[in-house]
Scaffold this motif. Structure first.
Motif, mmCIF file in Angstrom:
data_model
loop_
_atom_site.group_PDB
_atom_site.id
_atom_site.type_symbol
_atom_site.label_atom_id
_atom_site.label_comp_id
_atom_site.label_asym_id
_atom_site.label_seq_id
_atom_site.Cartn_x
_atom_site.Cartn_y
_atom_site.Cartn_z
ATOM 1 N N LEU A 36 0.825 -1.207 0.000
ATOM 2 C CA LEU A 36 0.000 0.000 0.000
ATOM 3 C C LEU A 36 0.856 1.252 0.000
ATOM 4 C CD1 LEU A 36 -2.731 -1.229 2.511
ATOM 5 C CD2 LEU A 36 -2.724 -1.367 0.014
ATOM 6 N N THR A 37 2.150 1.092 0.272
ATOM 7 C CA THR A 37 3.128 2.172 0.125
ATOM 8 C C THR A 37 4.345 1.589 -0.597
ATOM 9 O OG1 THR A 37 4.120 1.682 2.287
ATOM 10 C CG2 THR A 37 2.388 3.371 2.230
ATOM 11 N N GLY A 38 5.251 2.461 -1.017
ATOM 12 C CA GLY A 38 6.440 2.005 -1.726
ATOM 13 C C GLY A 38 6.226 1.918 -3.220
ATOM 14 N N LYS A 39 7.196 1.339 -3.928
ATOM 15 C CA LYS A 39 7.195 1.406 -5.395
ATOM 16 C C LYS A 39 6.070 0.600 -6.037
ATOM 17 C CE LYS A 39 10.481 -2.290 -6.583
ATOM 18 N NZ LYS A 39 11.698 -2.585 -7.381
ATOM 19 N N ASP A 80 2.989 -4.205 3.326
ATOM 20 C CA ASP A 80 4.352 -4.739 3.285
ATOM 21 C C ASP A 80 5.379 -3.708 2.814
ATOM 22 O OD1 ASP A 80 4.286 -4.643 0.439
ATOM 23 O OD2 ASP A 80 3.575 -6.703 0.311
ATOM 24 N N GLU A 81 4.914 -2.503 2.484
ATOM 25 C CA GLU A 81 5.781 -1.383 2.109
ATOM 26 C C GLU A 81 6.627 -1.683 0.870
ATOM 27 O OE1 GLU A 81 7.993 -0.454 5.657
ATOM 28 O OE2 GLU A 81 6.185 -0.594 6.903
ATOM 29 N N SER A 82 6.166 -2.627 0.042
ATOM 30 C CA SER A 82 6.877 -3.032 -1.188
ATOM 31 C C SER A 82 8.254 -3.626 -0.899
ATOM 32 C CB SER A 82 7.007 -1.843 -2.152
ATOM 33 O OG SER A 82 5.758 -1.299 -2.485
ATOM 34 N N THR A 83 8.420 -4.197 0.290
ATOM 35 C CA THR A 83 9.714 -4.718 0.718
ATOM 36 C C THR A 83 9.600 -6.208 1.048
ATOM 37 O OG1 THR A 83 10.213 -2.571 1.693
ATOM 38 C CG2 THR A 83 11.600 -4.412 2.377
ATOM 39 N N PRO A 84 10.358 -7.078 0.377
ATOM 40 C CA PRO A 84 10.236 -8.515 0.614
ATOM 41 C C PRO A 84 10.433 -8.915 2.077
ATOM 42 C CG PRO A 84 11.440 -8.129 -1.411
ATOM 43 C CD PRO A 84 11.244 -6.780 -0.771
ATOM 44 N N TYR A 107 1.519 -8.338 -3.976
ATOM 45 C CA TYR A 107 1.777 -7.938 -5.356
ATOM 46 C C TYR A 107 3.255 -8.168 -5.656
ATOM 47 C CZ TYR A 107 2.691 -5.620 -9.622
ATOM 48 O OH TYR A 107 3.113 -5.394 -10.898
ATOM 49 N N SER A 108 3.522 -8.745 -6.789
ATOM 50 C CA SER A 108 4.854 -8.947 -7.377
ATOM 51 C C SER A 108 5.410 -10.322 -7.078
ATOM 52 C CB SER A 108 5.875 -7.880 -6.960
ATOM 53 O OG SER A 108 6.532 -8.223 -5.760
#
Length: 403
Positions: A36-39, A80-84, A107-108
Motif C-alpha cells: 500500500l506504500t512504496g514502489k 508490506d511497504e513493497s519490501t520482501p 503484489y509482485s
C-alpha cells in the motif's frame, strides 16, 4: 405509556416464541500483506481492490457453505511497504499472532518469493494472483497456488506476432530491457526461447535497476542500432518511462511491446504518443469468460469501475479470481482444516470471469492464456492471440515525423 410498553413486550415475547432462531453465520479470515506504500503501491491498491470486491460479492450472495454451515469471508491486511523482508515478517505475524490459516498473495513475484517459504513452513495454503515468476513453481512448494499465467508467457506473443508479420523472422533484430527482478527476468527467459526459435538476433539486452528512473541509455542505443522489435518489462514505472522517453528522444521502432500498460495507464496518461504500443496482459474485459458470481468479464469490469472510479486493471481481476478459488475450495473441502483446503485447491478446475483455473502439480494455472493489447485510437484492443483478437495489429508503427 405503560400500555405501549406492555404491548411492545407482549409482541416481542410472541415473536420470540413463534420464530426459529436466526442462523449463526461464521467468519473465515484470510490474511494478506499487500503493498500500500512504496514502489508497488499503485498495483498493491489494485490487488486489494480485487480482493475486497470479491469478498463483498461472495458475502452478498450468502457467503460460503462448509459442511452445512454458512460463513462470510473477511481479510486482515498489512502494508508490506513493497519490501520482501517486511512482507515475510508480516505473514509470520498473520499466522503466528493473528491465527490466520489461509493467505492471499502480495503484489509482485519478488514479494511472493519472500513469503512462500513462510507459508510453506507453517502449512498455510496461499492463493496468489500477482506473482507470476516461473521460478516460484520450480521449488517444490505444496501450499502455493497461482491463478495467473506464468511470467515466461507475457511477451512470447509479441515475438510470435513480429514473426507472423515479417516474411523472414530470422532477419529481425530485437532490443530488450528488463528490470533485474524475478518477474522481469522470467519474462526475458520466455522471450529468449522464442527469439532463438525464430532465429532472431538480440542486439540490445539491458538490465534495468529496481529503482528505475531513466531509460535514455537503452533508447539511445536503440536509436543507433534500429531494432525491429523493442521489448520492455519494468512494472508500471518502466511502462510509463519507455512510452514517454521514446517520444522525447524520437526513437523509431516498428514494434514496441511492454508489460504493465494498463496499471501504468499509458493510453489515459500519454494519449497519442502511446498509440501502437503492444501491451502484455493476463486478462481483458472483452474476453468471453463468465461465472455465476460476477457474470461476464465485461460485467466485472463495469462493476469494478462503478465501485472504484477507474477501469479494471488485470491485477484487480486476477485478485478477485484468487478469492473465488478459495471460496470454491472451502466448499469442496467440506472442512476448514488447512490441509483439507490445500488438497481441495490442488483439485481446482473451475471457470471464472477471469478465465479457467486448473492447477498442475507445481501450483501454477495451466488453463489460461495471456493476451496482447494494442493501443488503438486511445483504447486497449486485444490483437493476440487470434482466437481472442478484437482487431488486427497495426504495424509497422509510423515514424515520429509522420504520426
Amino acid at each position: 405509556m405503560k400500555r405501549v410498553a406492555a404491548s411492545l413486550f407482549l409482541g416481542t415475547a410472541l415473536l420470540w416464541a413463534g420464530a426459529a432462531p436466526a442462523e449463526e453465520i461464521g467468519t473465515i479470515r484470510l490474511g494478506a500483506a499487500v503493498s500500500l506504500t512504496g514502489k508497488y503501491s499503485s498495483n498493491g491498491a489494485f490487488t486489494r481492490n480485487g480482493y475486497d470486491l470479491a469478498v463483498k460479492r461472495i458475502n452478498e450472495e450468502g457467503g460460503v457453505t462448509v459442511a452445512g454451515k454458512r460463513y462470510n469471508l473477511a481479510v486482515i491486511y498489512y502494508d508490506d511497504e513493497s519490501t520482501p523482508a517486511r512482507g515475510a515478517q508480516l505473514v509470520e505475524r498473520l499466522i503466528q499472532q493473528d491465527g490466520v490459516k489461509y493467505l492471499l498473495g502480495p503484489y509482485s513475484s519478488g514479494l511472493t518469493e519472500a513469503i512462500a517459504p513462510v507459508t510453506e513452513k507453517y502449512g498455510v495454503p496461499m492463493v496468489e494472483a500477482n506473482g507470476a515468476a516461473v521460478s516460484l513453481f520450480r521449488k517444490g512448494y505444496r501450499y502455493l497456488f497461482a491463478v495467473l499465467s506464468t511470467t515466461d508467457q507475457y511477451l512470447r506473443g509479441a515475438v510470435e506476432l513480429a514473426a507472423s508479420v515479417n516474411e523472414d523472422p530470422s532477419k529481425l533484430r530485437v532490443a530488450m530491457a528488463f528490470e533485474n527482478d524475478p518477474f522481469s527476468q522470467d519474462v526475458r527467459e520466455g522471450v529468449m526461447e522464442d527469439a532463438a526459435k525464430f532465429g532472431m538476433k538480440i542486439v540490445i539486452d539491458d538490465k534495468l535497476p529496481p529503482e528505475l528512473n531513466d531509460m535514455s541509455a537503452t533508447l539511445s542505443k536503440a536509436k543507433v542500432l534500429k531494432p525491429d522489435l523493442l521489448l520492455v518489462s519494468g512494472h508500471d514505472k518502466g511502462a510509463a518511462l519507455v512510452v514517454r522517453q521514446l517520444a522525447d528522444q524520437r526513437v523509431d521502432v516498428p514494434m514496441v511491446a511492454i508489460t504493465h500498460c494498463d496499471s501504468a495507464q499509458i493510453a489515459e496518461k500519454f494519449g497519442k504518443i502511446a498509440e501502437y504500443t503492444l501491451c502484455a496482459a493476463q486478462w481483458a474485459s472483452t474476453l468471453k469468460y463468465s461465472d455465476a458470481l460476477f457474470g461476464s468479464a465485461a460485467d466485472y469490469a463495469a462493476l469494478y469501475e462503478e465501485t472504484y472510479g477507474h477501469a479494471a486493471p488485470y491485477q484487480a481481476a486476477e485478485s478477485s479470481a484468487a478469492v473465488q478459488v478459495f471460496a470454491d475450495a472451502f466448499e469442496r473441502a467440506g472442512s476448514l482444516e488447512p490441509d483439507a483446503v490445500r488438497d481441495a485447491l490442488a483439485e481446482t478446475d473451475i471457470k471464472t470471469f477471469y478465465g479457467p483455473v486448473k492447477f498442475d502439480e507445481t501450483g501454477k494455472n495451466i488453463s489460461k492464456p495471456t493476451v496482447l493489447f494494442q493501443v488503438q485510437d486511445g483504447k486497449y484492443v486485444v490483437v493476440y492471440p487470434e482466437a481472442f483478437a478484437e482487431a488486427k495489429v497495426r504495424w509497422p508503427t509510423p515514424s515520429w515525423p509522420t504520426r
